[in-house]
Design an enzyme around this catalytic site. Sequence first.
Site, short mmCIF file in Angstrom:
data_model
loop_
_atom_site.label_atom_id
_atom_site.label_comp_id
_atom_site.label_asym_id
_atom_site.label_seq_id
_atom_site.Cartn_x
_atom_site.Cartn_y
_atom_site.Cartn_z
N VAL A 136 0.86 -1.18 0.00
CA VAL A 136 0.00 0.00 0.00
C VAL A 136 0.90 1.23 0.00
CG1 VAL A 136 -1.80 1.28 1.19
CG2 VAL A 136 -1.82 -1.22 1.24
N ASP A 190 -15.70 -9.99 6.24
CA ASP A 190 -14.45 -9.77 7.00
C ASP A 190 -14.54 -8.45 7.77
OD1 ASP A 190 -11.97 -10.32 8.02
OD2 ASP A 190 -10.85 -9.67 6.27
#
Length: 998
Positions: free
Chosen positions: A708, A821
């Site tokens: 990221v 999730d």
Amino acid sequence: MSREVPLHFLFFCIILTISSCFAIRGSQEGLILQELKRGFDDPLEVFRNWNEHDNSPCNWTGITCDAGEKFVEEVDLSNTNIIGPFPSVVCRIDGLKKLPLADNYVNGSIPADLRRCRKLGYLDLSQSLIVGGLPDFISELSRLRHLDLSGNNLSGPIPPAFGQLLELQVLNLVFNLLNTTIPPFLGNLPNLLQFNLAYNPFTGTVPPELGNLTKLQNLWLAGCNLVGEIPETLGNLAELTNLDLSINRLSGSIPESITKLDKVAQIELYQNLLSGPIPVAMGELKALKRFDASMNMLNGSIPAGLGSLNLESLNLYQNDLVGEIPPGLGSFASLTELKLFSNRLTGRLPESLGRYSDLQALDIADNLLSGSLPPDLCKNKKLEILSIFNNVFAGNIPESLGTCTSLNRVRLGGNKFNGSVPSSFWGLPHISLLELKDNNFEGLISPDIANAKCLSQLVINGNTFTGSLPTEIGELRNLSEIIASNNFLTGALPPSVGKLQQLGKLDLSNNQLSGELPAEISSCKQLGEINLSKNQFSGSIPASVGTLPVLNYLDLSDNLLTGLIPSEFGNLKLNTFDVSNNRLSGAVPLAFANPVYEKSFLGNPELCSREAFNGTKSCSEERSERAKRQSWWWLLRCLFALSIIIFVLGLAWFYRRYRNFANAERKKSVDKSSWMLTSFHRLRFSEYEILDCLDEDNVIVSDGASNVYKATLNNGELLAIKRLWSIYKTNASNDNGFQAEVDTLGKIRHKNIVKLWCCCSKSDSNLLVYEYMPNGSLGDLLHGPKASVLDWPIRYKIALGAAQGLAYLHHGCVPAIVHRDVKSNNILLDEDYVAHVADFGVAKILQSCARGADSMSAIAGSYGYIAPEYAYTLKVNEKSDIYSFGVVILELVTGRRPVDPEFGENKDLVKWLCNKIEKKNGLHEVLDPKLVDCFKEEMTMVMRVGLLCTSVLPINRPSMRRVVEMLQEANPHHKAKATGKDGKLSPYYCEEPTICIV
């Protein structure tokens, strides 16, 4: 002419005929089992060796045949994750005797075809998500000996047919929704050994007819809403070993009959003639080992006859019992647990308590008990919990407790103990909580405390301890709380306190400590509260205290401190700040020009401010001019330093521009056309700007499957770019959730769901470009060093925002989207702490409402957040997300992670929380101590929402739309909405959370 047939030939024909019949029957049973197999989904492939070409099913998984291996007697498919309706076809197996199907997804109700299993003696359908009522045809299964229907959604009454199962030995209906009275006809089962009806919403009383079950060994009626008195007839259960009537509303006294099952006179005679414990042979006269009637409304005294039993566990806590503890309890050879707290008991503890048994837990807090502690409480070195606070005990701590190395939690507060604490008692190696507060202890804190390596909480306030805080206290690296206020401690605060990296609270107020405050205290990065008031500390306040990241309470009042208030204190977010009654001077930092700190600076004549406020005088113009003249030299120095900084920044800027130019030139040679851009919003940037930001210097998060990057565009806008590598680098089909993110986020527009600007793809990797979230994830912030930033209003705002995002996925999208999730690390926070649900890599779009739940090939989600039914059925629907979000709510209220070793073995946050709030003062223990008490009511209401969301039964969990409504009702601004026309509060508004069962 006729001829006689030989006898041996006839015998051969008969044998051949019987063998043929056996073969035909065995083949038929195989066909029946093949039909059963076709009726189930089989994610674990337990049926893989059920071969239709194999004529003998006796070798198949779960199948047990008779001794001759010819006919099927048992079909055991328990805990295999099979999914489908009850297999009625199995009752066509004529000789079936046992049918265990527990821990599966056997949907629907119990079918009437079950009555065809005439020879069935064992039936286990527990934890199978069965609904409907109990079958009224059950009496037709006359050979049934074991019936377990626990952990389902069965409702309604218990049919009279249950009273006709005369061979029944085990009846287990625990954790259902049975809501009528416990019927008296259940007392007609002469062979019953196990009678378990706990945790059902029954009404009414305990039927006296249960006293007819003379063979009964276990009676479990906990949490059944029972009222009235305990029947005297229970004294007839001579074989009973376990009697649990806890968590009801039973009243009256404990009947003497329970203590006089048989031959009581002989036992009392032995006690009168002999000393020591009850002989083992005499103990066999009484079967009862465990008696639990806690959390009721019982009154009267504890029957003296209980002292004639040889109990292992006695729990009578949270009642209204009076009188003394029977002396005979001290003679029990098997006693391991004695919990009598929160009653009105008086008198002394039995002198022989612990002498003859392996006592492990003694909790008698909140009574009126007196006298000294028995000397042999820990004679066998097994005692782990000693909780006797809030009584009137007196005398010294027995020296023998100093050798009790098994002790883990000690709470002696609120008594009249005196004398010094044994040196070895300070250093018990396994102790985690040592509470001695509000007694008359004296003497020194022994340096032996360095041996208490597991000590987490040291609470010794309200005594007359003297001497200094030992330097060895710095060796206790697990210490999170020191409360030693209201003593006579002297000397300096040792610098070794700076080694306590887990320390969150330091309260040494109202002592006689002196010297300067050590700068090392700033190393305790978890400190949220410091109270050193009413001592004799001198010198200046260390400026480094202003760097403590989570400090919100600082009281240094009533000391001899001098010098300035450090300007660094302006960076702190203090709810309480008090430096009154010292000798401080100079100007008060502007950050404290607030009515909240109205009395924080009183009693410091030399303090001043630019304008008179907070009890200080205004700094004079002359002092200001003198300060200006002195500041000229500082200004010149600053200008020189500033010029150097500008020069360095210029070089850095030039280098960055040169590097960007070089990178741009280098990337021009790269074939950027290999990237394919797909946008979901109108973009203000090109794919080339995105690709230019894929620099290792910009990586903020990295794992094996993705990086990221924090990207700063030419227009100053910030983006977050996730680069997902395919599992095999050259095959983008293994996309690590890329397609799921695109299919969901690419179509979603909601303020509480992270915005996906665009995506880029090529052969070996994929890029996802999101809006940038400056405050990162909720999990990192909540469980990191900056947790104090999240006060309760911000946490509430985050909970409501995340709930609105999930409600949009469940109710605003057609078809609905299940995240799969949901966790705190997947809730991102922007600069205003607005919650954004993120990471849809395993999201699932439900294909049809009629199906109710989609079947997954593997479990998705994170440990501690996964709903119980999802873990063993692989069935996914909105209820799975609701359970996970409930865990996030409980994280926000408690400040704890979903899984922590402190919770104990096989326990997560939900089970730990439910166990805690069942106890007295449990609510105070579970709420995050970093939050102020003024929000306790609101936090309690939000906790109630979290407990509803984490119900073990999916049917009991509210929808996300209802969760949003309840969270809004929990806000004081919405409390009016929680009140109906009759003036009563909504069922979802409560002062205290109800007891939950996990």
